[in-house]
Design an enzyme around this catalytic site. Structure first.
Site, mmCIF file in Angstrom:
data_model
loop_
_atom_site.group_PDB
_atom_site.id
_atom_site.type_symbol
_atom_site.label_atom_id
_atom_site.label_comp_id
_atom_site.label_asym_id
_atom_site.label_seq_id
_atom_site.Cartn_x
_atom_site.Cartn_y
_atom_site.Cartn_z
ATOM 1 N N GLU A 122 24.211 1.871 1.514
ATOM 2 C CA GLU A 122 24.663 3.052 0.371
ATOM 3 C C GLU A 122 23.135 3.399 -0.294
ATOM 4 O O GLU A 122 22.495 2.358 -0.793
ATOM 5 C CB GLU A 122 25.249 2.803 -0.686
ATOM 6 C CG GLU A 122 25.692 4.179 -1.576
ATOM 7 C CD GLU A 122 26.951 3.774 -2.562
ATOM 8 O OE1 GLU A 122 27.021 4.471 -3.524
ATOM 9 O OE2 GLU A 122 27.461 2.663 -2.640
ATOM 10 N N GLU A 299 33.029 -3.662 -8.535
ATOM 11 C CA GLU A 299 32.995 -3.812 -6.899
ATOM 12 C C GLU A 299 34.459 -3.892 -6.401
ATOM 13 O O GLU A 299 34.741 -3.210 -5.331
ATOM 14 C CB GLU A 299 31.983 -4.947 -6.458
ATOM 15 C CG GLU A 299 30.868 -4.651 -7.109
ATOM 16 C CD GLU A 299 29.974 -3.350 -7.053
ATOM 17 O OE1 GLU A 299 30.387 -2.361 -6.009
ATOM 18 O OE2 GLU A 299 29.128 -3.009 -7.951
#
Length: 856
Positions: A122, A299
């Protein structure tokens, strides 16, 4: 400078091709890793357009369509794309590439972190591994076979569930992983290394047993237990609060030292910066324990808000990040003091996000234009994005908000969607029109609420008028009136007259009338910081004292004190000889003597920071601002010396505990030390605390006050601290940071010398941020010194980082590009360094975008 073309949200088009399955075989090698990528590809519609794949920093070895190997004339190759024309409606595409993980200092794609292979995809790192449609709306099912030396890399990890493993010739072995959930390529992950492993299990509410595995470097196993406990808390909380259950058979976390971000939510295999995994009683502070828990939660929560439902394009980044930050903040508030957690959140917004709104990179939480996507992992997208979600929660209420979340997943599970889709789910589930509220997604800048009031004694009525103002931002965007929720309290002499509720500020100017009010009340506005706005209302000292003592909302009590301090700091900037009234100190005396918990008291006693004040002042004179804060702090220390000393001594203990009360006690004790460090006994207090500390929170607090007050003991405690902790990477990061905060005119020379320290590496993002970043962001006195030496130092480091790691460079340039907030003299010095930087050859896209915005 090199020219790069921006991308625009308005130009979004769905992909011409779909990739349903990806089968990767990756044979790891330091300099010649071979990646074979077999994809099932289908045209999204009837067309004859070429398939254009993204790819950078790798060598193409071969291309096959079905069983036919293409020759060089059958495809076009550039520095960033692979184009293949004349393709059938459906086909199997096989691409083989070679990459060099060791040379990848940018830490995007596949790279080597010490002795570990790991990935960071990412936002656009997958294109450094193989040629692909590297965009989040291309979702596929991945099967990954990893091959490596079994002695050096006994653990081979990827997304999903393990389906096969075995041994090969030449001491090689392989493991194959299959992820049954379609995902975008940015969630792909691979890790290979030799670790210590902490295992546990979690039984979901439906009775499934999930294996939990946490991988750390050898010697760190005992420091991973807090992270595992935090993961299990997160999993349980998400089930209880949002009815969201984990969906794979295994959940893995790997800690690595070289990482650009805090962590990455790759499906089933989270890769973490080791600073957000490793913590034990000796080497971690109370803040470290808090942050590990919060990032682990963040997360994990992404598994649903980001992975199961992801963003259609990178302009929608706040769809997953703002929502997940809100969720992790709610989790932290439930695990700890909700008031203190909220105050910490707000401090970041006011000190840093407001500055971003006022600077050259101002953008909405859903940007309209992007050149380098890495530049939009910002406080605006994350923190302001979270505040926008929180406002929705405030407007709708908890039950309707959760119903909206449920509808969102029911509609969009397994899809790549937009912020509009999320708002639509919230609106439909609650039967609430949010059309005006949606402007928060597309409008940049920090609104200002201008408040006036009037009390009518003859009718016992009180009128409150709020006017929205939207200052112009760097992007010169046309502003709309927003839907702004304002929590309020009216605090009267007669407690029976007190009122509270929620005002919906939607028009440019609105007035509310309150009846049966026997005397003029003091309005407490934006309770719990109900909107990310600035408030313009004239409070006198008496009114602020009333709020500090009587407001029901703890945030409002804290905020009243901050307003009181900020008012005097502003006066001291222009008049350093100002005689401060004793009531400033007496307000804090009441705090010290109150029955509030000590963690909250500690927050009430801390003065607004340089950054918080700078965000509230036009044309900052940094020297005058530093001096003003120092004068006020010293005045309070002198007036309350006996109270601070008594409180400090009463909280000194030889026992160590990690419960909430003990954490609050340490927080208050060290705030008292921070004030006492300005007085005659400072050196002895700091030195004694350093020597007697039985935990990192107290030890670090002692050396920090020695640094920021340039105490005699500073050099000795720094030498001893380094001797004690040398080789411990995370603690030595703290040591480098304390060096950067030294309040001494030779600090720049000190830092330049530390660049050659055996334990310093500019290649390591944590270490670069610890030394270079800490100086630029937090040593305001000497970074902004009138001789410009701080700016020159940062320029020199940005030149190096531009070629080593552009992402880190782009983050560290922030204090320089905000030069227009400062007075003309400092603006000139800061701008000169930016102009020098802009003239360099081979500038990264990351820096070019920010320099262009700043120097327009």
């Amino acid at each position: 400078m090199t020219e790069f073309s921006p991308r625009y949200l308005k130009d979004y088009q769905a992909p011409d091709y779909k990739i349903s399955n990806v089968n990767l075989t990756i044979q790891l090698d330091d300099t010649k890793t071979i990646v074979t990528n077999v994809m099932d590809v289908t045209k999204a519609s009837e067309h004859q357009r070429a398939l254009v794949l993204d790819g950078e920093h790798m060598q193409l070895k071969s291309v096959m369509v079905n069983d036919t190997k293409l020759d060089r004339s059958q495809y076009q190759l550039s520095d960033s794309t692979l184009s293949i024309a004349n393709l059938p409606e459906q086909f199997i595409l096989t691409i083989t590439t070679e990459i060099n993980p060791v040379a990848n200092t940018a830490l995007e794609g596949l790279y080597k972190s010490a002795d570990v292979y790991c990935t960071q995809c990412e936002a656009e790192g997958f294109r450094r591994i193989t040629y692909f449609l590297d965009r989040p709306d291309v979702m596929a099912i991945y099967t990954t076979k990893i091959i490596a030396d079994k002695t050096s890399f006994p653990f081979l990890l990827a997304n999903g569930n393990k389906i096969e493993q075995g041994e090969l010739a030449n001491n090689l072995h392989f493991v194959t992983w299959h992820d049954p959930f379609p995902k975008p390529c940015y969630l792909f992950a691979l890790v290979a290394g030799d670790f210590e492993l902490l295992t546990d299990t979690f039984t979901t509410k439906s009775g499934r047993e999930v294996n939990l595995e946490l991988f750390v470097d050898k010697g760190n196993l005992s420091r991973s237990e807090h992270a595992m406990a935090s993961l299990k808390k997160s999993m349980l909380w998400d089930e209880q609060q949002f009815n969201l259950e984990y969906d794979l058979d295994i959940y893995m976390i790997v800690a690595v030292d070289f990482f650009n971000m805090g962590a990455m939510e790759n499906k089933g295999l989270n890769v973490f910066n080791s600073k957000f995994v490793l913590a034990d009683d000796l080497s971690a502070t109370d803040d470290d324990f808090f942050n590990v828990e919060a990032v682990i939660a963040h997360e994990y929560f992404h598994n649903w808000t980001g992975n199961r439902v992801t963003c259609r394009d990178w302009f929608q980044l706040s769809l997953k990040e703002g929502l997940t930050v809100f969720r992790d903040q709610q989790f932290s508030a439930d695990m700890h003091s909700s008031a203190v957690t909220r105050i910490k959140n707000v401090k970041i917004v006011r000190a840093q996000q407001f500055a971003e709104d006022a600077g050259p990179m101002a953008h909405p939480i859903r940007p309209e234009k992007v050149m380098e996507m890495n530049n939009f992992y910002t406080l605006t997208v994350y923190e302001k994005g979270s505040e926008v979600i929180r406002m929705m929660h405030t407007i709708l209420g908890d039950d309707a908000f959760k119903a909206g979340i449920e509808l969102y997943f029911e509609r969009h599970d397994g899809q790549a969607v937009t912020c509009d889709d999320f708002v639509a789910a919230m609106s439909d589930a609650s039967n609430t029109c949010l059309s005006q509220f949606k402007y928060w997604y597309s409008q940049s800048g920090t609104p200002v609420l201008i408040v006036s009031d009037d009390y009518h004694e003859e009718t016992n009525t009180y009128q409150l008028t709020i006017e929205q103002s939207h200052p112009q931002t760097h992007d010169k965007q046309e502003k709309q009136n927003l839907h702004i929720p304002v929590n309020f309290e009216l605090i009267s002499n007669d407690e029976n007259d007190n009122q509270q509720g929620l005002l919906h500020c939607k028009q440019q100017k609105q007035t509310w009338t309150f009846e049966n009010v026997s005397s003029k009340p003091v309005p407490a506005l934006l309770g719990n910081f109900s909107a990310p706005v600035k408030l313009n209302y004239h409070y006198d000292d008496q009114a602020l004292n009333t709020l500090m003592v009587n407001a029901a909302d703890e945030f409002n009590r804290w905020d009243a004190g901050q307003k009181l301090f900020a008012g005097y700091i502003k006066q001291l900037i222009n008049n350093p000889e100002l005689e401060l009234p004793l009531q400033v100190a007496s307000a804090l005396e009441q705090v010290l003597l109150s029955n509030a918990d000590n963690a909250f008291k500690a927050e009430q006693l801390v003065l607004p920071s340089f950054d918080e004040m700078a965000a509230a002042i036009d044309e900052v004179n940094s020297g005058a601002l530093v001096r003003a804060i120092s004068i006020l702090k010293r005045f309070i220390a002198q007036q309350l010396q006996s109270h601070f000393l008594h409180t400090y001594q009463s909280l000194c203990t030889s026992e160590f505990a990690k419960d909430g009360q003990a954490i609050g006690n340490r927080a208050l004790k060290n705030v008292c030390l921070d004030y006492l460090a300005l007085l005659d006994s400072a050196n002895e207090l700091a030195l004694n605390q350093f020597k007697q500390a039985n935990n990192m929170t107290d030890q670090l607090a002692a050396i920090k006050v020695a640094a920021v007050n340039d105490l005699r003991c500073f050099e000795d405690v720094m030498v001893e601290f380094a001797r004690q902790w040398q080789g411990n990477t995370l603690v030595m990061d703290k040591w480098f940071t304390i060096n950067a905060l030294h309040n001494n005119e030779n600090v720049v020379q000190r830092i330049i010398g530390l660049l050659e320290h055996p334990e310093f590496s500019i290649d390591n993002p944590n270490r670069a941020r610890a030394l270079i970043g800490a100086f630029a962001f937090y040593n305001s006195k000497y970074f902004h010194h009138q001789d410009g030496s701080g700016y020159e130092f940062l320029f020199a480091q940005l030149v190096k980082l531009n070629t080593i790691n552009p992402q880190v460079a782009s983050r560290l340039i922030t204090p320089l590009i905000q030069f227009k907030s400062f007075d003309k003299t400092q603006q000139k010095l800061m701008k000169a360094e930016l102009e020098k930087l802009s003239r360099l050859d081979n500038l990264s896209r990351d820096l070019i975008e920010k320099l262009d915005a700043a120097l327009q």
